[in-house]
Scaffold this motif. Structure first.
Motif, PDB file in Angstrom:
ATOM      1  N   HIS A 124     -78.332  96.975  94.639  1.00 17.48           N
ATOM      2  CA  HIS A 124     -79.378  95.955  94.775  1.00 17.48           C
ATOM      3  C   HIS A 124     -80.426  96.113  93.664  1.00 17.48           C
ATOM      4  O   HIS A 124     -80.868  95.122  93.066  1.00 17.48           O
ATOM      5  CB  HIS A 124     -80.048  96.086  96.140  1.00 17.48           C
ATOM      6  N   GLY A 125     -80.818  97.363  93.391  1.00 14.55           N
ATOM      7  CA  GLY A 125     -81.773  97.598  92.310  1.00 14.55           C
ATOM      8  C   GLY A 125     -81.220  97.180  90.968  1.00 14.55           C
ATOM      9  O   GLY A 125     -81.927  96.587  90.144  1.00 14.55           O
ATOM     10  N   LEU A 126     -79.930  97.461  90.744  1.00 16.84           N
ATOM     11  CA  LEU A 126     -79.300  97.071  89.487  1.00 16.84           C
ATOM     12  C   LEU A 126     -79.241  95.559  89.345  1.00 16.84           C
ATOM     13  O   LEU A 126     -79.533  95.006  88.277  1.00 16.84           O
ATOM     14  CB  LEU A 126     -77.892  97.661  89.412  1.00 16.84           C
ATOM     15  N   GLU A 127     -78.907  94.863  90.423  1.00 14.56           N
ATOM     16  CA  GLU A 127     -78.857  93.401  90.385  1.00 14.56           C
ATOM     17  C   GLU A 127     -80.227  92.807  90.108  1.00 14.56           C
ATOM     18  O   GLU A 127     -80.346  91.795  89.397  1.00 14.56           O
ATOM     19  CB  GLU A 127     -78.306  92.866  91.704  1.00 14.56           C
ATOM     20  N   SER A 128     -81.281  93.408  90.659  1.00 11.04           N
ATOM     21  CA  SER A 128     -82.640  92.908  90.422  1.00 11.04           C
ATOM     22  C   SER A 128     -83.010  93.017  88.949  1.00 11.04           C
ATOM     23  O   SER A 128     -83.597  92.101  88.366  1.00 11.04           O
ATOM     24  CB  SER A 128     -83.648  93.689  91.278  1.00 11.04           C
ATOM     25  N   VAL A 129     -82.646  94.162  88.335  1.00  9.21           N
ATOM     26  CA  VAL A 129     -82.939  94.345  86.913  1.00  9.21           C
ATOM     27  C   VAL A 129     -82.140  93.351  86.081  1.00  9.21           C
ATOM     28  O   VAL A 129     -82.673  92.724  85.152  1.00  9.21           O
ATOM     29  CB  VAL A 129     -82.617  95.790  86.485  1.00  9.21           C
ATOM     30  N   GLU A 130     -80.872  93.172  86.400  1.00  8.34           N
ATOM     31  CA  GLU A 130     -80.034  92.233  85.647  1.00  8.34           C
ATOM     32  C   GLU A 130     -80.560  90.808  85.781  1.00  8.34           C
ATOM     33  O   GLU A 130     -80.538  90.035  84.815  1.00  8.34           O
ATOM     34  CB  GLU A 130     -78.593  92.320  86.133  1.00  8.34           C
TER      35      GLU A 130
END
Length: 209
Positions: free
Chosen positions: A152-158
């Motif tokens: 989820h954190g990675l998707e937010s950054v992307e």
């Protein structure tokens, strides 16, 4: 950060402290919740540095029978605001400061806006690669819920990187549209250079005298 926000809001109109706090929370509430404990020391500091004046003797400062100090931006304060808005270095790319800078992009020079957006995107791309690397190295150590949180954190950054890329493309397009067409002088040509004659007939044909 608070100094920039206060000066930017006071550049729109004079305000008393309570009104200024409401405007700060309205404009910047998504990024930071300001309190009286931080606002009034900032206002006293700005007044001591002659960036704002504090006046409680005007009728505009009296609401509900109570005297309220009205803060007004000075000429020195306008210069200070211009200096702060002109800064686009690494501190402007960090999470909290970027939100404040973005909130006042309408008062910021286009070149500085673009520099901040590009810097912010670069910072997030670095963060994205670190998260990806950490996920690859430690995947076996996490349970499914921790992995989902990491994803989820990675998707937010992307998602923010994509958003910033769209903004950067828009800024570049707007900058290109606002550039004046090149003149003879800006192209390095003499201003009175006559237009080249147009040839008539097939290439290589010479005109009869």
């Amino acid at each position: 950060m608070l100094e920039l926000a206060v000066l930017a809001l006071l550049s729109e109109s004079p305000m008393h402290g309570y009104e200024l706090r409401k405007r700060l929370n309205t404009v910047l509430g998504t990024f930071h919740r300001f309190s009286y404990g931080s606002l009034y020391p900032c206002l006293r500091k700005l007044a001591a540095e002659s960036y704002v004046t504090a006046d409680d003797s005007t009728a505009a400062g009296r609401l509900g029978g109570r005297s309220r100090v009205v803060y007004t931006l000075t000429a020195e304060g306008k210069e200070r605001l211009a200096t702060l808005l002109g800064e686009g270095g690494p501190s402007s790319w960090e999470d909290e400061m970027f939100g404040v800078r973005f909130a006042f992009f309408g008062k910021t020079d286009a070149a500085v806006r673009l520099r901040i957006l590009e810097g912010r995107r670069g910072r997030l791309e670095e963060r994205r690669e670190k998260v990806r690397s950490a996920l690859t190295r430690t995947r076996e150590r996490f349970d499914s819920y921790t992995l989902e949180l990491q994803r989820h954190g990675l998707e937010s950054v992307e998602r923010e990187v994509r958003w910033l890329t769209e903004l950067i493309e828009t800024e570049r397009a707007e900058t290109g549209r606002t550039q004046p067409p090149p003149t003879a002088v800006s192209a390095g040509l003499p201003p009175d250079l006559p237009a080249a004659p147009q040839s008539i007939g097939p290439p290589g044909a010479q005109e009869e005298p």
